[in-house]
Each structure stands twice: as C-alpha cells, then as structure tokens.
Design an enzyme around this catalytic site. Structure first.
Site, PDB file in Angstrom:
ATOM      1  CG  HIS A  54      -1.671   1.199   1.485  1.00  0.00           C
ATOM      2  ND1 HIS A  54      -3.104   1.044   1.164  1.00  0.00           N
ATOM      3  CD2 HIS A  54      -1.222   2.468   1.755  1.00  0.00           C
ATOM      4  CE1 HIS A  54      -3.602   2.400   1.390  1.00  0.00           C
ATOM      5  NE2 HIS A  54      -2.616   3.367   1.722  1.00  0.00           N
ATOM      6  CD  GLU A  55       1.796   3.810   3.898  1.00  0.00           C
ATOM      7  OE1 GLU A  55       2.148   4.727   3.057  1.00  0.00           O
ATOM      8  OE2 GLU A  55       0.946   3.428   4.487  1.00  0.00           O
ATOM      9  CG  HIS A  58       0.219   5.920  -0.871  1.00  0.00           C
ATOM     10  ND1 HIS A  58      -0.865   6.223  -1.724  1.00  0.00           N
ATOM     11  CD2 HIS A  58      -0.183   5.394   0.258  1.00  0.00           C
ATOM     12  CE1 HIS A  58      -1.841   5.988  -0.775  1.00  0.00           C
ATOM     13  NE2 HIS A  58      -1.436   5.575   0.403  1.00  0.00           N
TER      14      HIS A  58
END
Length: 198
Positions: A54-55, A58
């Site tokens: 997820h990170e 980004h």
C-alpha cells in the site's frame, strides 16, 4: 525505487507494530491464547503484504510525478493501534509516505488512490485463490485484511486517502469504496460457506 536506511527502519517498525495489533485482535485479544503465535504469523504476512505494498504504491506514483517520497512511521499512532486492538478495534494509521514536490489535486488524488488500489488488487488475488480451493487462514485473512485496509483508507477524514480521492474524483472514490465494502462482505460469505461444508 530507492530506499534510505531510515525509511527501511520506519517501514519495518510500522510493519511489526501493525502486525502485532492485528494479531491481538484476531486472537480474541488474548496474547496468551494458544493461537496467538499462529495469528501473529498470519498477520505478519497478510498485514505486512497489504501495508507495505500500500505504502509502496503511494511512493511509486509520487516518484513517477518526480516527487521525493519516503515513508515515515507515526510512533504515537503505532502505540494507539496496539492499545486499541485490546478494545476490539484498530485505527490503522501507522504512518505515511512524505511527499516533497508539486502535486495538484489530480496528482494528489492519484497518488492517494494507488495505496487502496493495491489492497483491492490483493483482495482479488486472494478471492481467486479461495475460489480455486486454497482456503486457509492466510487466504481468508489476506482477503479480509486487504479489504478492510482499502475500505478504512477510503474514509474521507483527517489525512486518510479517501479525503484526497473524493476531492479529486467522486466516481473513482465511490467505485473504490463500493469495491472495498463488497470484498469485506464477500470475505465473510466465503468463510461461512467454507465452514458450512466442513
């Protein structure tokens, strides 16, 4: 993607803390229970996979826009997540990718959407594994946790992804939110069906 030693340290710290929080929750909030060790292993894999990717989603999109982007853990929120897990709920905001560079509303929305999209994609993979017969704690909690992470991050509040996605594109926002909720429901249905045929 390039990673500094500081970023790796922060990712590792957040991974451990959020995995511990979910293990406490999934084991019935009893760290002395016989299944706590297995829940910690399952959480470490499913939460770790979902959280780290997820990170990195980004980070990748931000860097595509020529921005500096590195993850930093929020120590207070990590402690809060662990404490709240004993109450039966987790507020999962272990940290964020810090971005330095010009981003307009559209770019900010796309950077924000990248994380939950990763979780939705992982949920689809786990759904596929379950449907072809790989039904176990890893696939069940992989689907459940990634669906939860995607849905939770769509809350249009504070610094969560949903606030920036909604500001950028309402169609994208509600589509992602709908998918997250659908996958959450599906995770319960598939687990119920599996246990019914045992």
């Amino acid at each position: 993607m390039n990673f500094s030693d500081t970023e790796i340290e922060h990712l590792t710290k957040a991974w451990i803390a959020i995995s511990l929080a979910f293990a406490i929750l999934l084991s019935g909030r009893d760290i002395f229970s016989s299944n706590f060790g297995s829940m910690l292993l399952v959480s470490g894999f499913t939460v770790g996979l979902g959280f780290v990717l997820h990170e990195l989603g980004h980070k990748y999109v931000a860097q595509r826009y020529n921005c500096f982007a590195e993850f930093r853990a929020f120590n207070g929120m990590l402690i809060l997540a662990i404490l709240m897990s004993f109450l039966g709920f987790i507020f999962a905001a272990p940290g964020a990718v810090m971005i330095n560079g010009y981003v307009n509303r559209e770019k900010n929305g796309k950077i924000s959407a990248a994380g939950p999209i990763i979780n939705l994609g992982l949920a689809v993979i786990f759904i596929g594994l379950i449907l072809i017969g790989f039904v176990n704690m890893f696939t069940h909690y992989g689907l459940l946790i990634n669906s939860w992470l995607a849905t939770f991050n769509m809350i249009p509040f504070w610094n969560l992804d949903g606030k920036k996605i909604l500001r950028w594109n309402k169609v994208v926002y509600f589509s992602m939110l709908g998918l997250g909720i659908t996958f959450l429901i599906l995770s319960s249905v598939l687990w119920y069906v599996h246990n019914s045929y045992k």
